[in-house]
Design a protein around this motif. Structure first.
Motif, PDB file in Angstrom:
ATOM      1  N   ALA A   1     -48.225 -77.905 -44.025  1.00  0.00           N
ATOM      2  CA  ALA A   1     -47.754 -79.269 -44.284  1.00  0.00           C
ATOM      3  C   ALA A   1     -46.808 -79.290 -45.484  1.00  0.00           C
ATOM      4  O   ALA A   1     -45.753 -79.934 -45.444  1.00  0.00           O
ATOM      5  N   TYR A   2     -47.179 -78.569 -46.553  1.00  0.00           N
ATOM      6  CA  TYR A   2     -46.317 -78.556 -47.728  1.00  0.00           C
ATOM      7  C   TYR A   2     -44.967 -77.931 -47.419  1.00  0.00           C
ATOM      8  O   TYR A   2     -43.942 -78.396 -47.922  1.00  0.00           O
TER       9      TYR A   2
ATOM     10  N   LEU B   1     -51.205 -76.770 -53.032  1.00  0.00           N
ATOM     11  CA  LEU B   1     -51.601 -77.792 -54.007  1.00  0.00           C
ATOM     12  C   LEU B   1     -50.646 -77.819 -55.195  1.00  0.00           C
ATOM     13  O   LEU B   1     -50.272 -78.897 -55.675  1.00  0.00           O
ATOM     14  N   SER B   2     -50.244 -76.642 -55.664  1.00  0.00           N
ATOM     15  CA  SER B   2     -49.312 -76.604 -56.788  1.00  0.00           C
ATOM     16  C   SER B   2     -47.948 -77.177 -56.391  1.00  0.00           C
ATOM     17  O   SER B   2     -47.273 -77.819 -57.203  1.00  0.00           O
ATOM     18  N   GLY B   3     -47.535 -76.961 -55.146  1.00  0.00           N
ATOM     19  CA  GLY B   3     -46.296 -77.555 -54.665  1.00  0.00           C
ATOM     20  C   GLY B   3     -46.364 -79.071 -54.621  1.00  0.00           C
ATOM     21  O   GLY B   3     -45.426 -79.768 -55.030  1.00  0.00           O
ATOM     22  N   PHE B   4     -47.490 -79.589 -54.134  1.00  0.00           N
ATOM     23  CA  PHE B   4     -47.657 -81.042 -54.118  1.00  0.00           C
ATOM     24  C   PHE B   4     -47.717 -81.601 -55.540  1.00  0.00           C
ATOM     25  O   PHE B   4     -47.236 -82.703 -55.797  1.00  0.00           O
TER      26      PHE B   4
ATOM     27  N   GLY C   1     -45.058 -78.881 -63.873  1.00  0.00           N
ATOM     28  CA  GLY C   1     -45.221 -78.538 -62.457  1.00  0.00           C
ATOM     29  C   GLY C   1     -44.791 -77.115 -62.143  1.00  0.00           C
ATOM     30  O   GLY C   1     -45.464 -76.404 -61.389  1.00  0.00           O
ATOM     31  N   VAL C   2     -43.696 -76.671 -62.733  1.00  0.00           N
ATOM     32  CA  VAL C   2     -43.236 -75.292 -62.520  1.00  0.00           C
ATOM     33  C   VAL C   2     -44.230 -74.310 -63.127  1.00  0.00           C
ATOM     34  O   VAL C   2     -44.550 -73.280 -62.522  1.00  0.00           O
ATOM     35  N   VAL C   3     -44.735 -74.629 -64.308  1.00  0.00           N
ATOM     36  CA  VAL C   3     -45.726 -73.758 -64.951  1.00  0.00           C
ATOM     37  C   VAL C   3     -46.974 -73.647 -64.079  1.00  0.00           C
ATOM     38  O   VAL C   3     -47.547 -72.558 -63.936  1.00  0.00           O
ATOM     39  N   VAL C   4     -47.379 -74.734 -63.460  1.00  0.00           N
ATOM     40  CA  VAL C   4     -48.554 -74.708 -62.581  1.00  0.00           C
ATOM     41  C   VAL C   4     -48.289 -73.815 -61.368  1.00  0.00           C
ATOM     42  O   VAL C   4     -49.145 -73.007 -60.984  1.00  0.00           O
TER      43      VAL C   4
END
Length: 172
Positions: free
Chosen positions: A29-30, A107-110, A160-163
């Motif tokens: 989905a992502y 999840l990190s992408g979302f 977000g990028v760090v995650v």
């Protein structure tokens, strides 16, 4: 797919294809949502070029330099959107892919997509802000974002990028 025919496709196409075929439904989905969001951002940036050029015509070197930064801005937004399928495809190619890791990458992408929304909230000019919703926690969060100085708008995407990178490095 043979090794020779695999070289004909770009890294992005291969990553998207492997992301769509992942065992993790969330990564599937992502991948679709991330590609659509990337295409939307790319379209917005292409449509912004004439206005950007109009604003900087007849200006000094600094404004001309800022015009040249538009493609880099697009790459800084699009690259993290496509990073989770890329990392998942790289792990699949190495044989270290797992459903759990693909799930965490999705999840990190979302989370990165959500950080882009938070950036829009923080950087929105006061005259274009809608009233905060009546939902208790969401309304308080929107008001908090509106109260922040726009200079902090860069922080959510950086987090977000760090995650995304942390998930890729730590999820083994």
């Amino acid at each position: 797919m043979s090794e020779q025919s695999a070289g004909r496709y770009s890294v992005i196409r291969r990553s998207v294809a492997k992301g769509v075929r992942s065992e993790s439904y969330l990564l599937r989905a992502y991948t679709v949502i991330g590609v659509l969001a990337s295409a939307f951002i790319a379209l917005l940036l292409v449509l912004a070029i004439p206005q950007w050029v109009k604003w900087t015509l007849g200006q000094g070197e600094l404004n001309t330099f800022s015009r040249a930064m538009l493609p880099w801005l697009g790459m800084l937004l699009v690259a993290p959107l496509l990073a989770p399928p890329f990392y998942a495809a790289r792990r699949a190619g190495r044989g270290t892919s797992s459903r759990r890791t693909d799930f965490l990458l999705a999840l990190s992408g979302f989370a990165f997509l959500a950080s882009l929304y938070v950036t829009l909230l923080v950087s929105a000019p006061a005259e274009y802000r809608d009233p905060a919703p009546d939902v208790p926690l969401l309304g308080a969060f929107v008001e908090f974002c509106y109260a922040l100085d726009p200079v902090y708008a860069f922080a959510p995407p950086v987090v977000g990028v760090v995650v995304i990178v942390a998930v890729e490095r730590l999820a083994r």
